[in-house]
Design a protein around this motif. Structure first.
Motif, PDB file in Angstrom:
ATOM      1  N   ALA A   1       0.839  -1.200   0.000  1.00  0.00           N
ATOM      2  CA  ALA A   1       0.000   0.000   0.000  1.00  0.00           C
ATOM      3  C   ALA A   1       0.873   1.249   0.000  1.00  0.00           C
ATOM      4  CB  ALA A   1      -0.911   0.009   1.216  1.00  0.00           C
ATOM      5  N   GLY A   2       0.367   2.304  -0.626  1.00  0.00           N
ATOM      6  CA  GLY A   2       1.078   3.577  -0.635  1.00  0.00           C
ATOM      7  C   GLY A   2       0.857   4.325   0.676  1.00  0.00           C
ATOM      8  N   ASP A   3       1.666   5.321   0.910  1.00  0.00           N
ATOM      9  CA  ASP A   3       1.548   6.107   2.138  1.00  0.00           C
ATOM     10  C   ASP A   3       0.177   6.761   2.302  1.00  0.00           C
ATOM     11  OD1 ASP A   3       4.120   5.313   2.657  1.00  0.00           O
ATOM     12  OD2 ASP A   3       5.012   7.302   2.417  1.00  0.00           O
ATOM     13  N   PRO A   4      -0.414   7.322   1.232  1.00  0.00           N
ATOM     14  CA  PRO A   4      -1.754   7.916   1.416  1.00  0.00           C
ATOM     15  C   PRO A   4      -2.792   6.893   1.891  1.00  0.00           C
ATOM     16  CG  PRO A   4      -0.790   8.697  -0.627  1.00  0.00           C
ATOM     17  CD  PRO A   4       0.103   7.599  -0.111  1.00  0.00           C
ATOM     18  N   GLU A   5      -2.715   5.675   1.354  1.00  0.00           N
ATOM     19  CA  GLU A   5      -3.652   4.631   1.771  1.00  0.00           C
ATOM     20  C   GLU A   5      -3.415   4.227   3.223  1.00  0.00           C
ATOM     21  OE1 GLU A   5      -1.748   4.233  -1.079  1.00  0.00           O
ATOM     22  OE2 GLU A   5      -3.309   4.773  -2.502  1.00  0.00           O
ATOM     23  N   LEU A   6      -2.151   4.161   3.611  1.00  0.00           N
ATOM     24  CA  LEU A   6      -1.828   3.803   4.997  1.00  0.00           C
ATOM     25  C   LEU A   6      -2.374   4.842   5.965  1.00  0.00           C
ATOM     26  CD1 LEU A   6       1.851   2.571   4.590  1.00  0.00           C
ATOM     27  CD2 LEU A   6      -0.193   1.165   4.921  1.00  0.00           C
ATOM     28  N   LEU A   7      -2.197   6.099   5.630  1.00  0.00           N
ATOM     29  CA  LEU A   7      -2.710   7.156   6.501  1.00  0.00           C
ATOM     30  C   LEU A   7      -4.234   7.139   6.562  1.00  0.00           C
ATOM     31  CD1 LEU A   7      -0.299  10.053   5.564  1.00  0.00           C
ATOM     32  CD2 LEU A   7      -0.546   9.015   7.819  1.00  0.00           C
TER      33      LEU A   7
ATOM     34  N   SER B   1      -8.364   3.061  11.966  1.00  0.00           N
ATOM     35  CA  SER B   1      -9.110   1.826  12.226  1.00  0.00           C
ATOM     36  C   SER B   1      -8.233   0.591  12.203  1.00  0.00           C
ATOM     37  CB  SER B   1     -10.241   1.676  11.199  1.00  0.00           C
ATOM     38  OG  SER B   1      -9.690   1.588   9.891  1.00  0.00           O
ATOM     39  N   GLN B   2      -7.059   0.687  11.565  1.00  0.00           N
ATOM     40  CA  GLN B   2      -6.152  -0.457  11.486  1.00  0.00           C
ATOM     41  C   GLN B   2      -4.747  -0.005  11.885  1.00  0.00           C
ATOM     42  OE1 GLN B   2      -6.499  -2.274   7.641  1.00  0.00           O
ATOM     43  NE2 GLN B   2      -8.702  -2.439   7.779  1.00  0.00           N
ATOM     44  N   PRO B   3      -4.400  -0.145  13.147  1.00  0.00           N
ATOM     45  CA  PRO B   3      -3.107   0.353  13.638  1.00  0.00           C
ATOM     46  C   PRO B   3      -1.899  -0.237  12.904  1.00  0.00           C
ATOM     47  CG  PRO B   3      -4.520  -0.296  15.462  1.00  0.00           C
ATOM     48  CD  PRO B   3      -5.210  -0.716  14.205  1.00  0.00           C
ATOM     49  N   GLU B   4      -2.059  -1.418  12.342  1.00  0.00           N
ATOM     50  CA  GLU B   4      -0.938  -2.022  11.611  1.00  0.00           C
ATOM     51  C   GLU B   4      -0.525  -1.159  10.420  1.00  0.00           C
ATOM     52  OE1 GLU B   4      -3.966  -3.748  11.835  1.00  0.00           O
ATOM     53  OE2 GLU B   4      -3.466  -4.743  13.710  1.00  0.00           O
ATOM     54  N   ALA B   5      -1.486  -0.419   9.862  1.00  0.00           N
ATOM     55  CA  ALA B   5      -1.183   0.458   8.732  1.00  0.00           C
ATOM     56  C   ALA B   5      -0.231   1.572   9.161  1.00  0.00           C
ATOM     57  CB  ALA B   5      -2.470   1.048   8.157  1.00  0.00           C
ATOM     58  N   PHE B   6      -0.469   2.150  10.313  1.00  0.00           N
ATOM     59  CA  PHE B   6       0.429   3.196  10.788  1.00  0.00           C
ATOM     60  C   PHE B   6       1.776   2.592  11.176  1.00  0.00           C
ATOM     61  CE2 PHE B   6       2.123   6.541  13.462  1.00  0.00           C
ATOM     62  CZ  PHE B   6       1.861   7.641  12.666  1.00  0.00           C
TER      63      PHE B   6
ATOM     64  N   GLU C   1       2.556  13.328  15.823  1.00  0.00           N
ATOM     65  CA  GLU C   1       1.936  14.408  15.063  1.00  0.00           C
ATOM     66  C   GLU C   1       1.344  13.872  13.756  1.00  0.00           C
ATOM     67  OE1 GLU C   1       0.736  18.346  14.357  1.00  0.00           O
ATOM     68  OE2 GLU C   1       1.393  17.317  16.161  1.00  0.00           O
ATOM     69  N   ALA C   2       2.044  12.959  13.116  1.00  0.00           N
ATOM     70  CA  ALA C   2       1.522  12.357  11.884  1.00  0.00           C
ATOM     71  C   ALA C   2       0.231  11.596  12.171  1.00  0.00           C
ATOM     72  CB  ALA C   2       2.564  11.420  11.273  1.00  0.00           C
ATOM     73  N   PHE C   3       0.199  10.862  13.267  1.00  0.00           N
ATOM     74  CA  PHE C   3      -1.023  10.129  13.609  1.00  0.00           C
ATOM     75  C   PHE C   3      -2.158  11.096  13.931  1.00  0.00           C
ATOM     76  CE2 PHE C   3      -3.892   7.736  16.342  1.00  0.00           C
ATOM     77  CZ  PHE C   3      -4.102   6.617  15.548  1.00  0.00           C
ATOM     78  N   ARG C   4      -1.854  12.148  14.649  1.00  0.00           N
ATOM     79  CA  ARG C   4      -2.875  13.124  15.017  1.00  0.00           C
ATOM     80  C   ARG C   4      -3.468  13.816  13.785  1.00  0.00           C
ATOM     81  NH1 ARG C   4      -3.497  18.379  16.262  1.00  0.00           N
ATOM     82  NH2 ARG C   4      -1.375  19.009  15.790  1.00  0.00           N
ATOM     83  N   ARG C   5      -2.648  14.073  12.790  1.00  0.00           N
ATOM     84  CA  ARG C   5      -3.095  14.804  11.601  1.00  0.00           C
ATOM     85  C   ARG C   5      -3.470  13.900  10.432  1.00  0.00           C
ATOM     86  NH1 ARG C   5       0.903  19.754  10.537  1.00  0.00           N
ATOM     87  NH2 ARG C   5      -0.070  21.216  11.943  1.00  0.00           N
ATOM     88  N   ARG C   6      -3.511  12.597  10.620  1.00  0.00           N
ATOM     89  CA  ARG C   6      -3.686  11.659   9.521  1.00  0.00           C
ATOM     90  C   ARG C   6      -4.957  11.895   8.712  1.00  0.00           C
ATOM     91  NH1 ARG C   6      -5.433   9.501  14.048  1.00  0.00           N
ATOM     92  NH2 ARG C   6      -7.334   8.260  14.037  1.00  0.00           N
TER      93      ARG C   6
END
Length: 115
Positions: free
Chosen positions: A6-12, A17-22, A57-62
């Protein structure tokens, strides 16, 4: 589910809902963000802390983040730059506040002089 393709936009997009993506996003970019923070600060322990702040910060702004290309790395390094700058500013302010304190007076020496 594997997020390695998966690309970064899809992961974010699915990170909430899926912590493994982050986790996959962290696995991809954490070493480079850490190296950048280490170069900026010259302090490996502080670089670890700043790397954590960058990814928090990335998680907060995802949800609000709109990436301009397929990689989140340029944005993460921009956040790392700001975080490192803020840390440096904080240290300078702390040192300036310490410099404004009056000199420490040893009360024991004052008592001995009076005796």
């Amino acid at each position: 589910m594997s997020f390695s393709d998966a690309g970064d936009p899809e992961l974010l997009a699915v990170a909430g809902s899926q912590p493994e993506a982050f986790g996959e996003l962290f696995r991809r970019h954490s070493r480079l963000v850490y190296a950048y923070c280490a170069r900026r600060t010259g302090n490996l322990d502080l670089a670890e802390d700043l790397t954590s702040v960058v990814f928090m910060e990335a998680f907060r702004r995802r949800r609000k983040l709109q990436l301009s290309n397929a990689s989140a790395l340029p944005w993460l390094l921009g956040v790392a730059n700001n975080v490192a700058r803020n840390a440096d500013r904080s240290v300078r302010r702390y040192r300036a506040a310490l410099d404004r304190l009056p000199p420490h007076t040893n009360k024991l020496k004052l008592r001995r002089r009076r005796d």
